[in-house]
Write a protein that holds these residues in place. Structure first.
Motif, mmCIF file in Angstrom:
data_model
loop_
_atom_site.group_PDB
_atom_site.id
_atom_site.type_symbol
_atom_site.label_atom_id
_atom_site.label_comp_id
_atom_site.label_asym_id
_atom_site.label_seq_id
_atom_site.Cartn_x
_atom_site.Cartn_y
_atom_site.Cartn_z
ATOM 1 N N GLY A 105 0.817 -1.207 0.000
ATOM 2 C CA GLY A 105 0.000 0.000 0.000
ATOM 3 C C GLY A 105 0.853 1.261 0.000
ATOM 4 N N ILE A 106 1.940 1.254 0.791
ATOM 5 C CA ILE A 106 2.844 2.409 0.814
ATOM 6 C C ILE A 106 3.497 2.595 -0.556
ATOM 7 C CG2 ILE A 106 4.997 3.306 1.789
ATOM 8 C CD1 ILE A 106 4.200 1.959 4.434
ATOM 9 N N MET A 107 3.901 1.494 -1.178
ATOM 10 C CA MET A 107 4.509 1.584 -2.505
ATOM 11 C C MET A 107 3.538 2.172 -3.520
ATOM 12 S SD MET A 107 7.691 0.710 -3.014
ATOM 13 C CE MET A 107 7.738 0.232 -4.723
ATOM 14 N N ILE A 108 2.290 1.729 -3.469
ATOM 15 C CA ILE A 108 1.282 2.270 -4.388
ATOM 16 C C ILE A 108 1.104 3.765 -4.145
ATOM 17 C CG2 ILE A 108 -1.165 2.219 -5.006
ATOM 18 C CD1 ILE A 108 -1.086 -0.817 -4.481
ATOM 19 N N GLY A 109 1.141 4.161 -2.870
ATOM 20 C CA GLY A 109 1.044 5.577 -2.534
ATOM 21 C C GLY A 109 2.213 6.376 -3.080
ATOM 22 N N ILE A 110 3.429 5.814 -2.989
ATOM 23 C CA ILE A 110 4.614 6.499 -3.524
ATOM 24 C C ILE A 110 4.521 6.622 -5.044
ATOM 25 C CG2 ILE A 110 7.109 6.287 -3.876
ATOM 26 C CD1 ILE A 110 7.269 5.049 -1.072
ATOM 27 N N ILE A 111 4.098 5.535 -5.694
ATOM 28 C CA ILE A 111 3.949 5.553 -7.156
ATOM 29 C C ILE A 111 2.937 6.616 -7.569
ATOM 30 C CG2 ILE A 111 3.104 4.228 -9.132
ATOM 31 C CD1 ILE A 111 4.218 1.701 -7.616
ATOM 32 N N ALA A 112 1.783 6.630 -6.871
ATOM 33 C CA ALA A 112 0.765 7.640 -7.172
ATOM 34 C C ALA A 112 1.279 9.038 -6.857
ATOM 35 C CB ALA A 112 -0.508 7.350 -6.381
ATOM 36 N N GLY A 113 2.048 9.152 -5.781
ATOM 37 C CA GLY A 113 2.582 10.452 -5.377
ATOM 38 C C GLY A 113 3.487 11.062 -6.427
ATOM 39 N N TYR A 114 4.355 10.245 -7.014
ATOM 40 C CA TYR A 114 5.234 10.754 -8.071
ATOM 41 C C TYR A 114 4.426 11.238 -9.268
ATOM 42 C CZ TYR A 114 9.710 9.272 -6.045
ATOM 43 O OH TYR A 114 10.820 9.148 -5.260
ATOM 44 N N ARG A 115 3.377 10.493 -9.638
ATOM 45 C CA ARG A 115 2.567 10.881 -10.798
ATOM 46 C C ARG A 115 1.763 12.149 -10.507
ATOM 47 N NH1 ARG A 115 4.069 8.091 -15.486
ATOM 48 N NH2 ARG A 115 5.031 6.164 -14.745
ATOM 49 N N ILE A 116 1.237 12.252 -9.297
ATOM 50 C CA ILE A 116 0.495 13.464 -8.931
ATOM 51 C C ILE A 116 1.438 14.667 -8.903
ATOM 52 C CG2 ILE A 116 -0.767 14.591 -7.059
ATOM 53 C CD1 ILE A 116 -1.934 11.811 -6.377
ATOM 54 N N ALA A 117 2.649 14.446 -8.359
ATOM 55 C CA ALA A 117 3.646 15.528 -8.331
ATOM 56 C C ALA A 117 4.011 15.959 -9.752
ATOM 57 C CB ALA A 117 4.891 15.076 -7.570
ATOM 58 N N ALA A 118 4.158 14.980 -10.662
ATOM 59 C CA ALA A 118 4.453 15.309 -12.058
ATOM 60 C C ALA A 118 3.309 16.098 -12.677
ATOM 61 C CB ALA A 118 4.700 14.028 -12.858
ATOM 62 N N TRP A 119 2.084 15.702 -12.374
ATOM 63 C CA TRP A 119 0.911 16.427 -12.882
ATOM 64 C C TRP A 119 0.910 17.876 -12.405
ATOM 65 C CZ3 TRP A 119 -3.444 17.817 -9.652
ATOM 66 C CH2 TRP A 119 -4.477 18.434 -10.354
ATOM 67 N N LEU A 120 1.197 18.079 -11.112
ATOM 68 C CA LEU A 120 1.239 19.434 -10.558
ATOM 69 C C LEU A 120 2.343 20.265 -11.210
ATOM 70 C CD1 LEU A 120 0.675 18.643 -6.764
ATOM 71 C CD2 LEU A 120 -0.947 19.704 -8.338
ATOM 72 N N VAL A 121 3.505 19.646 -11.442
ATOM 73 C CA VAL A 121 4.616 20.358 -12.077
ATOM 74 C C VAL A 121 4.253 20.742 -13.504
ATOM 75 C CG1 VAL A 121 6.970 20.090 -12.968
ATOM 76 C CG2 VAL A 121 6.430 19.374 -10.638
ATOM 77 N N LEU A 122 3.635 19.814 -14.226
ATOM 78 C CA LEU A 122 3.243 20.102 -15.611
ATOM 79 C C LEU A 122 2.185 21.201 -15.664
ATOM 80 C CD1 LEU A 122 3.110 16.455 -17.000
ATOM 81 C CD2 LEU A 122 4.741 18.225 -17.661
ATOM 82 N N MET A 123 1.311 21.233 -14.670
ATOM 83 C CA MET A 123 0.326 22.307 -14.598
ATOM 84 C C MET A 123 0.999 23.643 -14.322
ATOM 85 S SD MET A 123 -2.881 21.190 -14.950
ATOM 86 C CE MET A 123 -3.939 22.223 -13.944
ATOM 87 N N TRP A 124 2.081 23.594 -13.528
ATOM 88 C CA TRP A 124 2.788 24.813 -13.129
ATOM 89 C C TRP A 124 3.753 25.303 -14.203
ATOM 90 C CZ3 TRP A 124 8.024 24.450 -10.578
ATOM 91 C CH2 TRP A 124 8.535 25.724 -10.293
ATOM 92 N N ARG A 125 4.503 24.370 -14.809
ATOM 93 C CA ARG A 125 5.544 24.749 -15.767
ATOM 94 C C ARG A 125 5.135 24.377 -17.185
ATOM 95 N NH1 ARG A 125 11.629 23.659 -14.519
ATOM 96 N NH2 ARG A 125 11.618 25.155 -16.238
ATOM 97 N N ARG A 126 4.099 25.004 -17.685
ATOM 98 C CA ARG A 126 3.662 24.661 -19.039
ATOM 99 C C ARG A 126 3.673 25.868 -19.947
ATOM 100 N NH1 ARG A 126 -2.476 23.211 -17.157
ATOM 101 N NH2 ARG A 126 -3.229 25.294 -16.733
#
Length: 642
Positions: A621-642
């Motif tokens: 469960g923690i691993m799934i959270g980390i995997i999701a966390g990286y993707r959400i962080a990437a989404w936020l960065v792409l929203m910010w730096r586009r």
């Protein structure tokens, strides 16, 4: 009429204003209904000024200074000037694209009204000088995916195919239709053909406004003429507005443009019809010589970079700009822009109505991006092919170095070393995905600003694309290395190992996507991903056991280190329930309940690291959270730096 102002130039907006004044209520309603489908009659801008901070002096520096202009539907405008005059900056401002740290004053109006950002992106397209295209797609596929991601994606497949064939013919690309664009490893079409493909991929989405940055860059004079000639024809037939920056076109290409804006040092030196350029310069005492390329002559007039006497040349340039600013044509241009705003009474809702067109939904966009990504991934060996070869090579090396380890205490440490090596280096080698994702990100930036899709669609489709490939890598790597090394020989243990390898790869790729989104530079992203993996290796429990790891690294880094959970899960998978003999002399390295039998229970090895069985679900469960966390962080960065 004012002197030096051609009748056609002065009447452009007058006719539109007259139509607006005399239209009745019924006609007004009919016109608005028509606007819901296609009408964009004019683009105008006034007092555009762009200011940046000078890197040397740290003082404000104006790079575009009080620029005005206007283009009607069906016209094609050339923005011309010497290098560094502000052409691309102005084009970016007009296209509502980012201009870095610049401060922008003034604005662009559609039909006399400022459009919403969403509406403007849907009605316009931008073709960059170095256009981002997917090298592993064919020319036909490039155009096909462009249609499927835009509003034209809702058209029947047969109609989309007819449009594609028409554009391929028009741009002279029919013979290259099934040739790939080209990758660093596989040769594709030429630079000029790639340029034409980029323009065609934007035209096929049926924009109302098309911005092009140096559309003839990399093309010979014949190809340049054909591209601009085709754009002119499309503009006339479809009421398309084309605004292009261009450096030094040939005479034949120059004469294809309807209007010209001449810039120097960010300031306007001329704006008006191409046919009025000669009369204007003659009226100000600078007649254009016969038998000379007009574009070449104009650039010579406004270029001071190579002047022997810089001060004199700068003074001459200043005088020319003042002459233009005080000319009847410049005055009439300002009046025309103001008059055209009267169209707002009739066309004021056009900019927002365009946004009402039916666009592909989220699921449709993700599906299209998935299809495109799968084609890229199996054709472009950099994306997954090289990585698969690397991982399988790693599996063979690991399996043959740690070959047929025995269940004896002398082999316990080699088992631990192999577990660390397998998990850590599977993660580390994900750096090979950096160039492939940077290509995807660059394409996303272009397509986002063209209003095709957003960061969420990219992140979701990218994640889903990687799942089957990473699972195949996990299975292939494990099938080779696991049995060669003689890890826990049960089916349950094997598939648990596969699961940890798979989660490790998903997390590592998520890290690559996040870092590459934040720093879309190959060298920087590669260095940061390598550094992060090195840090994760140091605190994952192997180098320093979790029971003695210092507090700072334990609480700041270790608990969100995905390699920690992979290493712990693989250790538990290997040593929980397994028994190792102590060898001759019965001198056991680990004291467990089986010491009397001259054996070591695997739980004794786990105890040294503070591990024990029973936490599989929690750690997954923690691993799934980390995997999701990286993707959400990437989404936020792409929203910010586009």
């Amino acid at each position: 009429m004012a002197r030096n102002v051609p009748r056609s130039y002065s009447s452009e907006c007058e006719s539109a204003v007259k139509e607006t004044k005399y239209i009745d209520v019924e006609q007004h309603a009919m016109a608005e209904a028509h606007l819901r489908n296609s009408t964009v009659t004019s683009v105008s801008w006034s007092s555009i000024t762009v200011t940046v901070k000078d890197r040397a002096t740290k003082q404000p520096k104006v790079i575009v200074d009080n620029v005005n202009g206007y283009v009607q539907a069906g016209e094609i405008l050339a923005i011309m000037g010497p290098s560094g005059c502000g052409k691309t900056t102005l084009l970016n401002v007009l296209a509502s694209r980012p201009t870095g740290a610049a401060k922008v004053n003034g604005g662009i109006s559609i039909n006399g009204r400022k459009p919403s950002t969403a509406a403007f992106r849907q009605m316009s397209r931008f073709v960059e000088q170095d256009d981002a295209l997917i090298g592993s797609l064919t020319v036909r596929e490039t155009l096909d995916f462009a249609t499927r991601l835009s509003t034209t994606g809702t058209l029947p497949k047969s109609e989309r195919a007819a449009r594609i064939d028409g554009l391929l013919d028009a741009f002279g690309l029919q013979d290259q239709a099934d040739t790939i664009i080209g990758t660093p490893i596989r040769k594709g079409i030429s630079g000029g053909q790639k340029r034409r493909s980029g323009i065609a991929s934007q035209l096929i989405t049926s924009p109302r406004i098309l911005f092009l940055d140096e559309p003839t860059s990399g093309l010979d004079s014949a190809a340049s003429f054909e591209v601009i000639n085709y754009l002119k024809g499309v503009a006339k037939r479809n009421n398309l507005i084309v605004i292009a920056s261009i450096h030094q076109p040939s005479t034949s290409t120059y004469n294809l443009f309807d209007k010209l804006m001449l810039l120097s040092a960010g300031r306007e030196h001329y704006f008006g019809p191409i046919r009025a350029v000669g009369p204007y310069y003659e009226s100000v005492g600078r007649p254009m010589p016969l038998h000379i390329n007009p574009a070449e002559y104009l650039l010579e007039q406004v270029n001071v970079d190579f002047a022997l006497d810089k001060d004199q040349a700068q003074s001459r340039l200043e005088s020319m700009q003042i002459t233009w600013a005080s000319s009847p044509m410049a005055e009439h241009l300002s009046n025309m822009i103001k008059n055209c705003e009267a169209q707002h009474a009739l066309h004021g809702t056009a900019a927002d109505m365009v946004a009402m067109e039916k666009k592909p939904g989220f699921v449709s966009l993700v599906t299209t991006l998935l299809h495109r990504s799968f084609i890229k991934s199996y054709r472009d060996v950099i994306a997954y092919g090289v990585r698969m070869a690397m991982y399988f090579g790693l599996a063979i090396m690991m399996g043959t170095v740690w070959v047929r380890l025995k269940t004896e205490q002398d082999y316990i440490q080699p088992y631990i070393n192999a577990i660390f090596f397998g998990g850590a280096f599977m993660s580390f080698m994900a750096v090979a995905y950096v160039p492939a994702f940077i290509e995807d990100r660059n394409l996303y930036v272009k397509e986002f600003h063209n209003g095709l899709y957003g960061a969420a669609e990219l992140v979701v489709s990218n994640f889903l694309t990687g799942i089957p490939y990473l699972f195949l890598i996990a299975i292939g790597f494990s099938a080779i290395s696991y049995w060669l090394s003689n890890f826990n020989p049960t089916a349950t243990a094997f598939f648990t190992w596969v699961m940890w390898v798979f989660l490790d790869l998903l997390a590592a790729e998520g890290l690559v996507v996040f870092v590459s989104s934040l720093f879309p530079n190959f060298v920087i992203a590669l260095a940061l991903v390598a550094f992060a993996n090195g840090l994760w290796m140091c605190v994952n429990g192997f180098m320093v056991e979790p029971t003695v790891l210092n507090v700072f690294y334990k609480y700041v880094f270790s608990y969100w280190d995905y390699q920690k959970y992979v290493f712990e899960g693989m250790m538990v998978n290997e040593f929980s329930g397994r028994v190792y003999s102590c060898g001759n002399g019965c001198q056991c390295m680990y004291q467990t309940s089986l010491a009397d039998h001259c054996q070591i229970a695997g739980e004794g090895v786990l105890a040294q690291y503070g591990y024990r069985a029973g936490y599989l679900g929690k750690n997954v469960g923690i691993m799934i959270g980390i995997i999701a966390g990286y993707r959400i962080a990437a989404w936020l960065v792409l929203m910010w730096r586009r």
